[in-house]
Motif scaffolding. Structure first.
Motif, short mmCIF file in Angstrom:
data_model
loop_
_atom_site.label_atom_id
_atom_site.label_comp_id
_atom_site.label_asym_id
_atom_site.label_seq_id
_atom_site.Cartn_x
_atom_site.Cartn_y
_atom_site.Cartn_z
N GLU A 10 0.86 -1.18 0.00
CA GLU A 10 0.00 0.00 0.00
C GLU A 10 0.89 1.23 0.00
O GLU A 10 1.56 1.51 1.00
CB GLU A 10 -0.92 0.01 1.22
CG GLU A 10 -1.86 -1.16 1.27
CD GLU A 10 -2.88 -1.08 2.39
OE1 GLU A 10 -2.97 -0.03 3.08
OE2 GLU A 10 -3.61 -2.07 2.57
N THR B 34 1.36 4.98 0.22
CA THR B 34 0.53 6.08 0.73
C THR B 34 1.21 7.45 0.72
O THR B 34 0.63 8.42 1.20
CB THR B 34 0.07 5.76 2.17
OG1 THR B 34 1.23 5.57 2.99
CG2 THR B 34 -0.79 4.49 2.19
N SER B 35 2.43 7.54 0.18
CA SER B 35 3.12 8.83 0.12
C SER B 35 4.15 8.83 -1.00
O SER B 35 4.55 7.76 -1.48
CB SER B 35 3.82 9.12 1.46
OG SER B 35 4.92 8.23 1.63
N GLU C 54 7.28 6.92 0.15
CA GLU C 54 7.12 5.47 0.06
C GLU C 54 7.13 5.03 -1.40
O GLU C 54 7.72 3.99 -1.74
CB GLU C 54 5.83 5.02 0.74
CG GLU C 54 5.69 3.52 0.80
CD GLU C 54 4.44 3.06 1.53
OE1 GLU C 54 4.41 1.88 1.93
OE2 GLU C 54 3.48 3.85 1.70
N ARG D 278 -9.30 1.68 -3.62
CA ARG D 278 -8.97 1.43 -2.21
C ARG D 278 -7.80 0.47 -2.10
O ARG D 278 -7.49 -0.26 -3.03
CB ARG D 278 -10.17 0.80 -1.49
CG ARG D 278 -11.38 1.68 -1.39
CD ARG D 278 -12.48 0.99 -0.58
NE ARG D 278 -13.53 1.93 -0.27
CZ ARG D 278 -13.53 2.74 0.78
NH1 ARG D 278 -12.54 2.73 1.62
NH2 ARG D 278 -14.53 3.57 0.99
N TRP D 279 -7.17 0.48 -0.93
CA TRP D 279 -6.12 -0.49 -0.61
C TRP D 279 -6.76 -1.72 -0.02
O TRP D 279 -7.62 -1.62 0.87
CB TRP D 279 -5.11 0.12 0.36
CG TRP D 279 -4.36 1.27 -0.23
CD1 TRP D 279 -4.42 2.57 0.17
CD2 TRP D 279 -3.43 1.21 -1.31
NE1 TRP D 279 -3.58 3.33 -0.62
CE2 TRP D 279 -2.97 2.52 -1.54
CE3 TRP D 279 -2.96 0.19 -2.12
CZ2 TRP D 279 -2.05 2.83 -2.53
CZ3 TRP D 279 -2.04 0.50 -3.12
CH2 TRP D 279 -1.59 1.80 -3.31
N SER E 114 -5.88 -2.34 4.20
CA SER E 114 -6.47 -1.41 5.16
C SER E 114 -7.91 -1.03 4.80
O SER E 114 -8.65 -0.56 5.66
CB SER E 114 -5.63 -0.13 5.23
OG SER E 114 -5.70 0.57 3.99
N GLU F 222 -8.60 1.45 3.11
CA GLU F 222 -8.59 2.91 2.99
C GLU F 222 -8.65 3.36 1.53
O GLU F 222 -8.13 2.67 0.65
CB GLU F 222 -7.32 3.49 3.63
CG GLU F 222 -7.21 3.25 5.12
CD GLU F 222 -8.20 4.06 5.93
OE1 GLU F 222 -8.47 5.22 5.55
OE2 GLU F 222 -8.71 3.52 6.92
N MET G 117 -7.46 5.39 -1.65
CA MET G 117 -6.11 5.70 -2.11
C MET G 117 -5.97 7.22 -2.21
O MET G 117 -6.21 7.80 -3.26
CB MET G 117 -5.85 5.02 -3.46
CG MET G 117 -5.79 3.51 -3.34
SD MET G 117 -5.76 2.58 -4.90
CE MET G 117 -4.62 3.49 -5.90
N TYR H 250 -3.13 9.05 -1.82
CA TYR H 250 -1.96 9.32 -2.66
C TYR H 250 -2.04 8.41 -3.88
O TYR H 250 -2.34 7.21 -3.75
CB TYR H 250 -0.65 9.04 -1.91
CG TYR H 250 0.55 9.11 -2.81
CD1 TYR H 250 1.13 10.33 -3.13
CD2 TYR H 250 1.06 7.96 -3.41
CE1 TYR H 250 2.21 10.39 -4.00
CE2 TYR H 250 2.15 8.02 -4.27
CZ TYR H 250 2.71 9.24 -4.57
OH TYR H 250 3.77 9.30 -5.43
N THR H 251 -1.81 8.96 -5.07
CA THR H 251 -1.78 8.14 -6.29
C THR H 251 -0.61 8.57 -7.17
O THR H 251 -0.09 9.67 -7.03
CB THR H 251 -3.08 8.25 -7.10
OG1 THR H 251 -3.27 9.62 -7.49
CG2 THR H 251 -4.28 7.74 -6.31
#
Length: 168
Positions: A61, A63-64, A67, A100-101, A104, A106, A108, A110-111
């Motif tokens: 996943e 998310t930034s 990452e 979504r991930w 989690s 959650e 997404m 960040y893409t």
């Protein structure tokens, strides 16, 4: 049967021969509070997820931007000779267009989509690009691309890092 043999081989490789050193097991790489392992076997998105779950993890996943840079470097390190597509945990399987991930659940936030994606290209008589892969592209930038989940790709598993009880 063949996929079960691959899963068992992966389990043996990572767990039987792996030792917990610091925050991540052997063959896993630490970044911030997560551990990552690059799996160099081609599998469908669902099979890749199942392998990650055996390891107590999920498909990566991202998310930034930090990452994303780390994961891209990990991919490039493993695919230097032959650039390849890599699954992430991103998907819109539950609701079309709602990305979504898988681990989690959650959204997404960040893409890093490849220009023009997600585009849900028609395959046969249906729109079925519901899973997110990292696509090498002409410059090996590994942007995200929506793809048919039944395609076979390499993949990355991610889990929270743990402190070795001997040090904690």
């Amino acid at each position: 049967m063949a996929s079960q043999c691959i899963v068992l081989a992966l389990i043996l490789h990572v767990f039987v021969f792996g030792l917990v050193l610091g925050q991540c097991e052997e063959k896993w790489v630490n970044f911030r509070s997560s551990c990552y392992v690059f799996i160099e076997d081609h599998m469908t998105w669902t099979s890749a997820l199942e392998v990650c779950e055996v390891f107590g993890s999920t498909l990566v996943e991202i998310t930034s931007a930090d990452e994303a840079s780390f994961v891209k470097a990990l991919v490039k390190n493993h695919t230097r000779k032959t650039p390849d597509h890599v699954w992430t945990g991103g998907n819109d399987l539950l609701f079309e267009g709602e990305w979504r991930w898988i681990g989690s659940g959650e959204n997404m936030a960040y893409t890093d989509w490849y220009p023009g994606d997600p585009n849900n290209v028609v395959h046969g008589d249906k729109h079925d690009e519901d899973c997110v892969e990292m696509f090498p592209g002409p410059k090996l930038e590994y942007k995200w691309y929506d793809e048919d989940c039944t395609k076979s790709n390499l993949f990355i598993c991610e889990k929270e890092s743990e402190t070795d009880p001997a040090f904690g």
